[in-house]
Design an enzyme around this catalytic site. Structure first.
Site, PDB file in Angstrom:
ATOM      1  N   ASP A 179     -11.031  -3.050  -7.188  1.00 19.85           N
ATOM      2  CA  ASP A 179     -10.086  -1.969  -7.424  1.00 19.85           C
ATOM      3  C   ASP A 179     -10.709  -0.685  -6.859  1.00 19.85           C
ATOM      4  O   ASP A 179     -11.861  -0.665  -6.423  1.00 19.85           O
ATOM      5  CB  ASP A 179      -9.781  -1.848  -8.934  1.00 19.85           C
ATOM      6  CG  ASP A 179      -8.458  -1.135  -9.176  1.00 19.85           C
ATOM      7  OD1 ASP A 179      -7.851  -1.352 -10.238  1.00 19.85           O
ATOM      8  OD2 ASP A 179      -8.016  -0.387  -8.284  1.00 19.85           O
TER       9      ASP A 179
HETATM   10  C1  GLC Z   1      -5.569   1.881  -8.835  1.00 21.50           C
HETATM   11  C2  GLC Z   1      -5.081   0.739  -9.684  1.00 21.50           C
HETATM   12  C3  GLC Z   1      -4.675  -0.475  -8.886  1.00 21.50           C
HETATM   13  C4  GLC Z   1      -4.108  -0.023  -7.553  1.00 21.50           C
HETATM   14  C5  GLC Z   1      -5.259   0.576  -6.771  1.00 21.50           C
HETATM   15  C6  GLC Z   1      -4.804   1.077  -5.391  1.00 21.50           C
HETATM   16  O1  GLC Z   1      -6.625   2.547  -9.470  1.00 21.50           O
HETATM   17  O2  GLC Z   1      -5.900   0.295 -10.751  1.00 21.50           O
HETATM   18  O3  GLC Z   1      -3.720  -1.205  -9.671  1.00 21.50           O
HETATM   19  O4  GLC Z   1      -3.548  -1.113  -6.859  1.00 21.50           O
HETATM   20  O5  GLC Z   1      -5.898   1.633  -7.479  1.00 21.50           O
HETATM   21  O6  GLC Z   1      -3.960   2.184  -5.553  1.00 21.50           O
END
Ligand code: GLC
Length: 735
Positions: free
Chosen positions: A263
């Site tokens: 993430d």
């Molecule tokens: C965010 C979220 C994730 C998302 C990623 C990209 O922090 O936790 O669900 O897809 O970053 O935006």
């Protein structure tokens, strides 16, 4: 590209180029101020290295993605195309109800259709992968991201997860005209302690495996091309550095062989977690745990080359990750056509098309849960004398917090929908969504209440004046769109006080109140339940929300949705869910109130205000006692459980018949009941139909005292009904 050529490409790449492929950067790193001034420099990535990255997230639109792809490929040593990803969770431009609402449809086809249209729109906008579905099991309404999940039940979440992956990816091998799915967040991000965002997760291995892992497994089995790590820890090891979770469970046990991405900055956050002292060590932990791609931390770019040169990690480990990524890009067809389905002409034809809007309208109606309908006050007649009041009557920000590319101005408000029906009605906003002085800050926008208290007092007076003149009141209330989503944890799950003030004032002059609840989570609606004759929980319904609400309250559509997440009596009950474990002093309904030594509260009820699986219709369905083909089941036979369902009302409608099973005695404590089957049936008034469920031993498996996943002979109870509190039961024995 032929596999041999792909192999040759990998062999011809420098170590630095390979590491670049394993780095994902946000589109803002390539904005027109020049990369170095963007966030990339904050990650310690030099300008000449930025074009080595293998993937970019957050860019969208045929023209924009094509320009970005051309620019980066031209600077790539081997011209390797970017993998373009974005958060497209419940729609690209045509926005569907939030996933928690889609879960209430109890219909995988709803999830599949939403995902299909979402993927088709995003594909012509030049995207290759979406960070969806989010399949985290959720049971704590304080957590802001419950809106992104399909709810509290492993069985329902698994059905929805598979349907969403299939809708996103389609049946074509290379996801032609669709996207590749990146399922998230592995694992158990939905169980943070105290419902606090990014908080630690404390689960037994048994709870992790029985409650939280099934939906990820369903997504893997449905062919999800990618998986994303979660921010939380499991057993005090951050998921992004958790070899047990990633290599043992995800790769070995589930057989996932796709690309695993972290993430956002989750690799870098290993330092914050206190398990890595610096970016190099964070990179070492993550790559060793099997994380192929580093999203926006820069740790891989900064640390991996040195780790290989020092012999701390092998280049072969990096090659494995790069190979998986190159295979995915090849699978999608990017080497032959780096611009794939991007087409500004198709964007114009397809995005927000009438067909897509109609689908969004029909799907939204299937997600609205009718919780109360005293005196059958709903549906309304066109000539009813109705006052439409409330901050959501004209509100168009009803898309959910993860609808980055959707636009509020494309949404149909309740007022616009009612006026389009040519219905005689009058409208008053009554108050703001937020309390005076309250503000909420989001990713892409903020929201604040701009009205003063005296202005709101005047709005309430005008609303009360209208309510007094009309026979019925439709009162549209709810939390803000920004009360949920990432970072949206709340300690109080009620609607803003100013809206309760409006409700009380209207109630003083008119008792025929129909409340529409807009929310991204289950809210504490005790007061609404006391004062409203009807409650329709509409969640965040998306682009066609107003039309879907009008179709429902005027009876063109008969409500059929069921709660995918329990509605708590109050925040003190949370987490509350139907499949709780029995205890040594489990409270049965109706237990003596004087008996305090039971599993209960002494100041509030044990049961939620409305249970999982509950939802009313404009008609009534009767379900007969259960008939079992036998009360003995063996490991290799099947018992058929049959009921007769009758529409006893005056309207055609759809009922979701639910099968629950309890393992009465086992080597470990088992849940009070678990959902094991769903049948949706549509019946005209007076008609009836037999509904069968087939029960076999595979449905009865659990992790026993030795952590072996198997069914254990013994007695079982089976329920069949229209919600998780049904007492329509029978018994059988597994021998
Ligand atoms: C965010 C979220 C994730 C998302 C990623 C990209 O922090 O936790 O669900 O897809 O970053 O935006």
């Amino acid at each position: 590209m032929r596999e041999n050529d792909l192999r040759e490409l990998l062999e011809d790449m420098s170590l630095k180029e390979k590491i670049g492929q394993l780095t994902q950067l946000d589109a803002s790193c390539f904005n027109d101020e020049g990369p170095v001034t963007g966030p990339a420099s904050a990650l310690g990535i030099a300008e000449e290295d930025i074009f080595l990255c293998g993937s970019v997230l957050g860019s969208a639109g045929a023209a924009e993605t094509e320009a970005l792809q051309r620019m980066c490929m031209a600077k790539q040593p081997h011209g390797i195309p970017l993998l373009l990803m974005a958060d497209i969770i419940n729609g690209y431009k045509t926005i569907f109800p939030i996933p928690l609402a889609q879960g209430c449809s109890f219909d995988p086809q709803v999830a599949h259709k939403s995902a299909e249209i979402m993927a088709k729109e995003a594909a012509v906008a030049g995207l290759h992968v979406t960070f969806a579905p989010m399949v985290d099991l959720v049971r704590d309404a304080r957590w802001g991201r419950v809106m992104e999940s399909t709810g509290e039940d492993p069985y329902l979440n698994s059905l929805m997860a598979a349907a969403m992956v299939q809708g996103i990816q389609g049946n074509e091998k290379n996801y032609q005209d669709r996207l590749a799915a990146c399922t998230k967040h592995f694992a158990a991000y939905g169980a943070p302690i105290a419902g606090k965002e990014y908080n630690n997760v404390e689960l037994s291995d048994r709870s992790l495996r029985e409650d939280h892992l099934p939906s990820y497994k369903a997504a893997v089995d449905a062919g999800s091309a990618m998986m994303m790590t979660s921010f939380n820890t499991i057993d005090r090891v951050p998921a992004t550095a958790n070899k047990y979770l990633m290599r043992q469970i995800l790769r070995e046990e589930m057989g996932f062989d796709g690309v695993l991405i972290s993430d956002w900055n989750a690799v870098g956050e290993l330092i914050e977690h206190g398990v890595a002292e610096n970016p190099h060590q964070a990179a070492e932990l993550a790559i060793s745990a099997g994380v192929d791609m580093d999203m926006m931390s820069g740790c891989y770019m900064r640390g991996l080359e040195q780790l290989v040169q020092q012999g701390i990690i092998s280049e072969q480990l990096i090659d494995e990750s790069v190979w998986r990524l190159l295979q995915l890009k090849n699978h999608i067809g990017l080497f032959e056509n780096p611009f794939r389905s991007a087409s500004d002409l198709k964007e114009l034809e397809m995005i927000l098309s009438e067909g897509h809007r109609q689908a969004a309208r029909e799907i939204a109606a299937k997600t609205f849960v009718l919780l109360k309908n005293e005196e059958k006050i709903l549906p309304l007649e066109h000539n009813d004398s109705v006052a439409f009041i409330g901050p959501y009557i004209e509100e168009k920000t009803i898309l959910g917090a993860w609808s980055f590319f959707g636009r509020a101005e494309d949404c149909i408000s309740i007022r616009e929908a009612i006026e389009a029906r040519g219905v005689q009605a009058e409208y008053e906003q009554g108050c703001s969504i937020l309390n005076p002085g309250q503000a909420l800050y989001g990713f892409r926008y903020n929201t604040e209440n701009k009205f003063t208290e005296s202005e709101i007092d005047k709005m309430i007076i005008a609303a009360v004046g209208l309510a007094a003149k009309r026979d019925k009141v439709v009162l549209a209330l709810g939390e803000s769109n920004l009360h949920t989503g990432e970072g949206g944890s709340r300690g109080d799950i009620a609607i803003p006080d100013i809206q309760n003030k409006l409700l009380d004032a209207v109630y003083e002059v008119n008792k025929n109140i129909i409340v529409l609840v807009f929310a991204g989570r289950p809210l504490d609606i005790r007061d609404i339940k006391e004062k409203a004759k009807a409650i329709l929980y509409v969640w965040m319904p998306g682009t066609e929300g107003g039309n879907a609400i009008a179709d429902t309250i005027y009876g063109d559509f008969v409500p059929q949705a069921k709660l995918s997440m329990s509605l708590p009596y109050s925040v003190g009950q949370v987490p509350v869910f139907y499949s709780e474990m029995r205890t040594g002093r489990h409270t049965e309904d109706g237990a003596e109130p004087t008996n305090r030594f039971l599993t209960k509260y002494c100041d509030i009820p044990n049961d939620p205000l409305y249970p999982f699986g509950f939802g009313l219709s404009y008609t009534d369905f009767a379900i007969s006692p259960i008939r079992l083909s036998s009360n003995k089941l063996t490991m290799d036979t099947m018992v058929k459980a049959t009921v007769t369902v009758k529409n006893c009302g005056s309207r055609e409608g759809t009922e979701t018949v639910q099968l629950y099973i309890r393992d009465d005695y086992a080597s470990v404590a088992r849940p009070t009941r678990e959902l094991k089957g769903i049948r949706q049936i549509r019946l005209a008034p007076g008609n009836e139909v037999e509904v069968d469920f087939e029960i076999d031993a595979s449905m009865l498996r659990f992790y026993d005292i030795n952590m072996e996943y198997r069914a254990q002979p013994g007695d079982f109870t089976v329920w069949i009904g229209n919600d998780s509190k049904t007492e329509n039961k029978a018994c059988f024995t597994l021998v």
